[in-house]
Write an enzyme that holds these catalytic residues in place. Structure first.
Site, mmCIF file in Angstrom:
data_model
loop_
_atom_site.group_PDB
_atom_site.id
_atom_site.type_symbol
_atom_site.label_atom_id
_atom_site.label_comp_id
_atom_site.label_asym_id
_atom_site.label_seq_id
_atom_site.Cartn_x
_atom_site.Cartn_y
_atom_site.Cartn_z
ATOM 1 N N ASP A 153 1.021 -1.307 0.084
ATOM 2 C CA ASP A 153 -0.055 0.065 -0.118
ATOM 3 C C ASP A 153 0.857 1.372 0.078
ATOM 4 O OD1 ASP A 153 -2.442 1.492 0.105
ATOM 5 O OD2 ASP A 153 -3.225 -0.401 1.551
ATOM 6 N N GLU B 23 -6.452 3.497 -5.746
ATOM 7 C CA GLU B 23 -7.814 4.070 -5.309
ATOM 8 C C GLU B 23 -8.425 5.494 -5.534
ATOM 9 O OE1 GLU B 23 -9.660 3.867 -0.751
ATOM 10 O OE2 GLU B 23 -7.897 4.945 -0.872
#
Length: 561
Positions: free
Chosen positions: A99, A257
């Protein structure tokens, strides 16, 4: 013909490290715990593991507030533990993506500590600071976590921007030094051998320089920041620069995202010839059950709406050779069988049906830990059993501001709390589920004695083995990667039916989203073809005649020649 990139044929498994497996008995999952379970993941057949943030963090927002991008959070282990995990994964032909959280840092990051020390410190311009306007915040933007998105520093006479918690100040991407710092830390991990990044809220890194007020949100004192922060004027310049300087030098995958991004806007992020990202996560299907209280409403989605959203994304990205991310859930979303299927009588069958209709779409499928077991939402008895800050805040808001009963507030929490996804992974039916020998950081789902990995793996007809079959099909059937998508029966309120069309072969995918048997009249041009059944979750006909009958939550994939 160009070779198909590896990530188009891959299936990604998302690991929430705190909840996956605890190797040292402190009640928190860790990197060595993931290493212990690599054979389970390799046997499942997935190709890529996405790890939620593992960096050093004060844990105000579960690791999304990073104080050191080049170090591992001590609760999760050491850098040596990560390097061992990476090597052990690669030995099993599993890739790992991390991430990347670079819209903001922690307020404990050395950059921000220096930034708030003086307006003349070189790091001050690493963040977004504004003078008061009429003795108030520079605009009306509200934080995602409630309250203003601006925090005043009296000794500096300035506000800093934080779109999330006040401990998560936003980075100033206008500053080229910030961008170089980000590219350096990306190279640090890529040079260690990681296989790519999931980029947190990457659509928010470019803000409208006018910082306009956002539209007021119903029932809130502050406005939405999305109008001025999502898909800002320079976001594509920044991503193209990132691609040129970093991403293009490694054989990796990237997924961004992108909240508040339409399918049309996503073309710009994912079009192959633009050299930005490989794919993005959108939220259009996650918003279909929103209502009066946003996500904490008790509406049920409508299948016609769900089909429209998924078809729109399939068709729009295909126009530019873009690529979809396919998911039902993640660390912020409820469990799919509860939300989209049936968590009761048909839990196992609906888990398989949901897997079928998702994995046959064009895009890269993402499995969130436990989805391959058909896990369902947790019903804790009391609010104190929940850990999630958002959950505790919404209980207060629903009962105090909106005067809902505690029972009504808890019903909304049962449906949508982020802790539904974060309960520790149930490896077996023992008291602590095989997750830990200590006190789990969050309680296990009370049903884990019956619903757990050991039980499901022992059942040859279980969800795990069905997912193995789905993943194997993606690796073996080129049409799942390359076939053209065509939605059938768009207005049917119960059945999700579509084709994946190739030059000489076609896949017909059908799923029943209802608890009753449903029938569908097969179009003439699909009848009387040579048919193979690739996968089905119940007794469904081997042949495709005039009528297709699907039992409750039944699913089937036919290959037509």
């Amino acid at each position: 013909m160009n070779e198909i990139p590896w990530w188009k044929k891959s299936v990604v498994y998302q690991v929430y490290p705190k909840s996956f497996n605890d190797s040292n008995g402190d009640g928190v999952g860790d990197l060595n715990g993931i290493s212990e379970k690599l054979d389970y993941l390799a046997d499942l057949g997935v190709d890529v593991l996405w790890l939620n943030p593992i960096y050093r963090s004060p844990q105000v927002d579960n690791g999304y507030d990073i104080s050191n991008y080049r170090d591992v959070e001590p609760q999760l282990g050491t850098m040596a533990d990560f390097e061992h995990l990476l090597q052990a994964a690669h030995d099993r032909h599993l890739k790992i993506i991390l991430d990347l959280v670079v819209n903001h840092t922690s307020d404990q990051h050395p950059w921000f500590k220096a930034a708030k020390s003086s307006v003349s410190d070189p790091h001050h311009d690493y963040y977004i600071w504004k003078k008061p306007v009429d003795d108030h915040e520079p605009n009306n933007w509200g934080s995602s976590f409630g309250g203003s998105a601006w925090e005043y520093k009296k000794d500096l006479g300035e506000y800093y921007l934080h779109l999330f918690a006040k401990q998560q100040p936003d980075l100033n991407w206008e500053n080229p030094k910030v961008r170089q710092e980000v590219y350096d830390l990306m190279r640090f991990w890529l040079d260690k051998g990681v296989d790519g990044f999931r980029m947190d809220v990457i659509s928010l890194i470019s803000k409208d320089p006018a910082y306009p007020d956002g539209p007021l949100i119903q029932g809130k004192a502050y406005g939405s920041y999305y109008a001025g922060a999502a898909n800002g004027p320079k976001v594509h310049d920044y991503l193209q620069e990132m691609h040129e300087q970093v991403l293009s030098h490694y054989n990796i995958m990237t997924v961004g995202e992108t909240p508040h991004t339409t399918a049309q806007q996503a073309q710009l992020y994912t079009a192959a010839d633009r050299h930005e990202l490989d794919m993005v996560f959108h939220f259009d299907h996650m918003h279909l059950d929103y209502g009066q209280y946003g996500k904490f409403s008790t509406n049920r989605f409508k299948l016609v709406d769900l089909k429209e959203v998924l078809a729109r994304w399939e068709n729009t990205l295909a126009q530019v050779d873009g690529w979809n991310s396919l998911y039902w859930s993640n660390h912020d979303q409820p469990r799919p069988v509860t939300r989209f299927g049936d968590e009761g009588q048909y839990r196992i069958r609906s888990a398989k049906m949901l897997g079928t209709v998702l994995h046959m779409l064009q895009g890269t499928p993402y499995i969130f830990e436990g989805e391959e077991l058909g896990l369902k939402n947790v019903h804790f008895d009391q609010l104190s059993d929940y850990n999630d800050l958002e959950t505790k805040n919404i209980f207060k808001e629903l009962t105090q501001q909106h005067h809902e009963s505690p029972e009504a507030a808890m019903k909304a929490i049962y449906l949508h709390s982020r802790d539904n996804a974060r309960t520790p992974m149930p490896w077996d039916g023992s008291e602590k589920g095989g997750f830990t020998t200590g006190q789990p950081w969050l309680g296990l789902n009370p049903d884990h004695k019956d619903i757990n990995a050991a039980e499901d793996l022992a059942d040859s007809d279980g969800v795990y083995h069905y997912y193995q079959h789905l993943i194997k099909l993606r690796h073996e059937e080129p049409l799942i990667t390359t076939g053209v998508f065509e939605l059938l029966a768009p207005d049917d309120p119960n059945l999700f039916i579509y084709l994946r069309k190739g030059e000489h072969e076609t896949l017909l995918v059908a799923g029943n989203f209802s608890s009753e048997e449903r029938t569908w009249s097969v179009p003439d041009d699909l009848q009387a073809k040579d048919v193979d059944v690739l996968i089905r979750n119940s007794e469904i006909s081997d042949s495709l005649e005039k009528t297709l009958t699907l039992p409750p939550f039944g699913a089937v994939v036919y290959k037509l020649q």
